[in-house]
Write a protein that holds these residues in place. Structure first.
Motif, PDB file in Angstrom:
ATOM      1  N   VAL A 120       0.880  -1.169   0.000  1.00 26.37           N
ATOM      2  CA  VAL A 120       0.000   0.000   0.000  1.00 26.37           C
ATOM      3  C   VAL A 120       0.917   1.218   0.000  1.00 26.37           C
ATOM      4  O   VAL A 120       1.689   1.415   0.936  1.00 26.37           O
ATOM      5  N   THR A 121       0.862   2.017  -1.047  1.00 23.28           N
ATOM      6  CA  THR A 121       1.732   3.194  -1.140  1.00 23.28           C
ATOM      7  C   THR A 121       0.924   4.481  -1.246  1.00 23.28           C
ATOM      8  O   THR A 121       1.209   5.454  -0.562  1.00 23.28           O
ATOM      9  N   ASP A 122      -0.087   4.475  -2.085  1.00 23.79           N
ATOM     10  CA  ASP A 122      -0.942   5.646  -2.277  1.00 23.79           C
ATOM     11  C   ASP A 122      -2.286   5.363  -1.622  1.00 23.79           C
ATOM     12  O   ASP A 122      -3.045   4.502  -2.083  1.00 23.79           O
ATOM     13  N   LEU A 123      -2.583   6.054  -0.543  1.00 28.07           N
ATOM     14  CA  LEU A 123      -3.780   5.736   0.243  1.00 28.07           C
ATOM     15  C   LEU A 123      -5.067   6.076  -0.481  1.00 28.07           C
ATOM     16  O   LEU A 123      -6.081   5.390  -0.320  1.00 28.07           O
ATOM     17  N   ALA A 124      -5.065   7.118  -1.310  1.00 27.44           N
ATOM     18  CA  ALA A 124      -6.290   7.464  -2.026  1.00 27.44           C
ATOM     19  C   ALA A 124      -6.679   6.359  -2.995  1.00 27.44           C
ATOM     20  O   ALA A 124      -7.854   5.969  -3.077  1.00 27.44           O
ATOM     21  N   SER A 125      -5.715   5.820  -3.732  1.00 27.15           N
ATOM     22  CA  SER A 125      -6.035   4.758  -4.688  1.00 27.15           C
ATOM     23  C   SER A 125      -6.363   3.456  -3.969  1.00 27.15           C
ATOM     24  O   SER A 125      -7.100   2.617  -4.496  1.00 27.15           O
ATOM     25  N   PHE A 126      -5.844   3.262  -2.757  1.00 29.96           N
ATOM     26  CA  PHE A 126      -6.163   2.067  -1.989  1.00 29.96           C
ATOM     27  C   PHE A 126      -7.592   2.113  -1.462  1.00 29.96           C
ATOM     28  O   PHE A 126      -8.318   1.117  -1.487  1.00 29.96           O
ATOM     29  N   VAL A 127      -8.021   3.271  -0.973  1.00 26.80           N
ATOM     30  CA  VAL A 127      -9.343   3.407  -0.375  1.00 26.80           C
ATOM     31  C   VAL A 127     -10.445   3.425  -1.429  1.00 26.80           C
ATOM     32  O   VAL A 127     -11.554   2.916  -1.196  1.00 26.80           O
ATOM     33  N   ALA A 128     -10.162   3.978  -2.594  1.00 25.16           N
ATOM     34  CA  ALA A 128     -11.212   4.238  -3.585  1.00 25.16           C
ATOM     35  C   ALA A 128     -12.001   3.014  -4.025  1.00 25.16           C
ATOM     36  O   ALA A 128     -13.235   3.077  -4.120  1.00 25.16           O
ATOM     37  N   PRO A 129     -11.375   1.853  -4.323  1.00 29.14           N
ATOM     38  CA  PRO A 129     -12.183   0.726  -4.816  1.00 29.14           C
ATOM     39  C   PRO A 129     -13.259   0.269  -3.849  1.00 29.14           C
ATOM     40  O   PRO A 129     -14.338  -0.158  -4.261  1.00 29.14           O
ATOM     41  N   GLY A 130     -13.004   0.367  -2.540  1.00 35.70           N
ATOM     42  CA  GLY A 130     -13.989  -0.064  -1.554  1.00 35.70           C
ATOM     43  C   GLY A 130     -15.181   0.850  -1.435  1.00 35.70           C
ATOM     44  O   GLY A 130     -16.157   0.514  -0.758  1.00 35.70           O
TER      45      GLY A 130
END
Length: 410
Positions: free
Chosen positions: A242-252
């Motif tokens: 997990v490096t970019d938190l915005a792209s990690f959170v977005a799919p959920g």
């Protein structure tokens, strides 16, 4: 509870296939009762606590427990730890001192794996491990499993390398786990490496991790020069990090099978940071349920949460709310030039942690003059990005400790 750390990775092993309703498919007037029941059950696995930023950024709550008279990395307690037969070394479950981002000294639990025999002159070299997501309750702490299994550490032990594996704050100690809070994770990793000195682990250091653990060790690298200049950190390997938190959170925000990951971040940070509130992002009745959530392990949360329609729960995208956007940026991995070379691996078939963050970080590190080994494959999923590359990761770590030149794909 028996826990194999490979199986503890929830993204690969615990998220069941299938999707819930698409965003927009359920009218608001039909959301309430069924979704409320699901959320109350699902969010019983969420809670956090943390500390404070260094530079006047978002304010964090103070830690649940503060230690006095001890230094970060000092071992406060150690107990023998059962390992699988044939492990080339011995294990200790430890409680050690780490430092909250606010500056308070806090207890953290973890594991030390020690090679057989006596340490060489200068001490055992140390490999620090960052584990993937296991949950938020104390029983989820990897060090609580018996026998403790980290088979990929055997190759390191066999070559005379000690392993230091943190549980991260709040897993096995007072307070709750600050999920994906970079400064907190990084300090715990570095102080676990310091703790290895109690068994003769005073040589050079490397770190490796998968998923959340990749985030943790990359953060350890980024803060090592200012936080732990006493450590000779020679490189970090991160698989599907997990490096970019915005792209990690977005799919959920749309996918019910990924919603538990997004919800974990939201509920965690609403507890960790004093400037945020669940009411910013969750429907009021669900915010109340989330605020009461505490002690489940991730597998329980995923099983309960996979049927949730995110639209029934969420009011907004965290990236659209200023305070939350700041946190997403603050906890993303910085591309610092110091901290040594980096190995990154990721696959395009990873539906859980988007590979775009890894690609961006690799490019930024290259621009900063860092030697980067980038392993990419369109067929790897979240687990395969780690499992398929274990031999190369292990070899890369050993080479860094031996002082060999790092390969550079830049």
């Amino acid at each position: 509870m028996q826990l194999h750390l490979g199986d503890a990775e929830p993204f690969r092993h615990h998220v069941a296939p299938g999707r819930g309703p698409e965003l927009g498919a359920t009218p608001r007037r039909r959301r309430r009762r069924a979704a409320a029941v699901a959320v109350v059950v699902a969010l019983v696995g969420l809670a956090t606590a943390c500390s404070d930023s260094l530079d006047g950024g978002p304010q964090l709550a103070p830690p649940a427990t503060e230690l006095t008279g001890v230094d970060p990395g000092e071992v406060l307690d150690q107990q023998p730890l059962e390992l699988p037969p044939g492990t080339p070394g011995r294990g200790l479950r430890i409680t050690y001192a780490s430092s909250a981002p606010t500056g308070e000294t806090i207890p953290v639990t973890g594991v030390l794996l020690v090679p057989e025999g006596e340490p060489p002159p200068g001490g055992w070299p140390v490999a620090a491990w960052g584990h993937p997501t296991v949950g938020l309750g104390d029983t989820c702490a990897p060090s609580a499993s018996s026998p403790f299994q980290l088979p990929e550490a055997d190759a390191l032990l066999a070559q005379g390398i000690a392993v230091a594996a943190t549980d991260y704050p709040g897993l096995g100690t007072p307070g709750t786990h600050p999920y994906l809070v970079g400064e907190s994770e990084g300090r715990a990793v570095l102080d676990a490496a310091r703790a290895a000195a109690v068994v003769g682990g005073t040589g050079p250091v490397v770190a490796w991790g998968h998923s959340q653990g990749g985030h943790a060790v990359l953060w350890a690298r980024s803060i090592a020069a200012r936080y732990a200049p006493d450590l000779d950190l020679r490189g970090v390997a991160a698989a599907a990090p997990v490096t970019d938190l915005a792209s990690f959170v977005a799919p959920g925000l749309e996918d019910p099978t990924l919603f538990p990951l997004t919800a974990t971040v939201i509920v965690s940070w609403a507890t960790v940071y004093e400037d945020t509130s669940l009411d910013d992002l969750l429907e009021p009745e669900y915010a109340a349920a989330a605020a009461a959530a505490t002690e489940a392990c991730y597998v329980e949360f995923v099983v309960a949460g996979q049927a949730i329609d995110p639209q029934a729960v969420l009011l907004d995208d965290p990236a659209n709310v200023e305070d939350w956007l700041v946190l997403l940026e603050e906890n993303s991995v910085p591309a610092t030039a110091s901290g040594g070379p980096v190995l990154l691996s990721h696959g395009d078939d990873d539906a859980l942690v988007p590979a775009v963050g890894t690609d961006t970080l690799a490019a930024e590190l290259c621009t900063g003059g860092v030697a980067v080994r980038l392993l990419r494959d369109p067929t790897w999923d979240h687990g395969q990005a780690y499992e398929a590359n274990l031999p190369e990761i292990t070899s890369w770590l050993v080479d860094r400790l031996a002082g060999r030149p790092a390969p550079d794909d830049c």
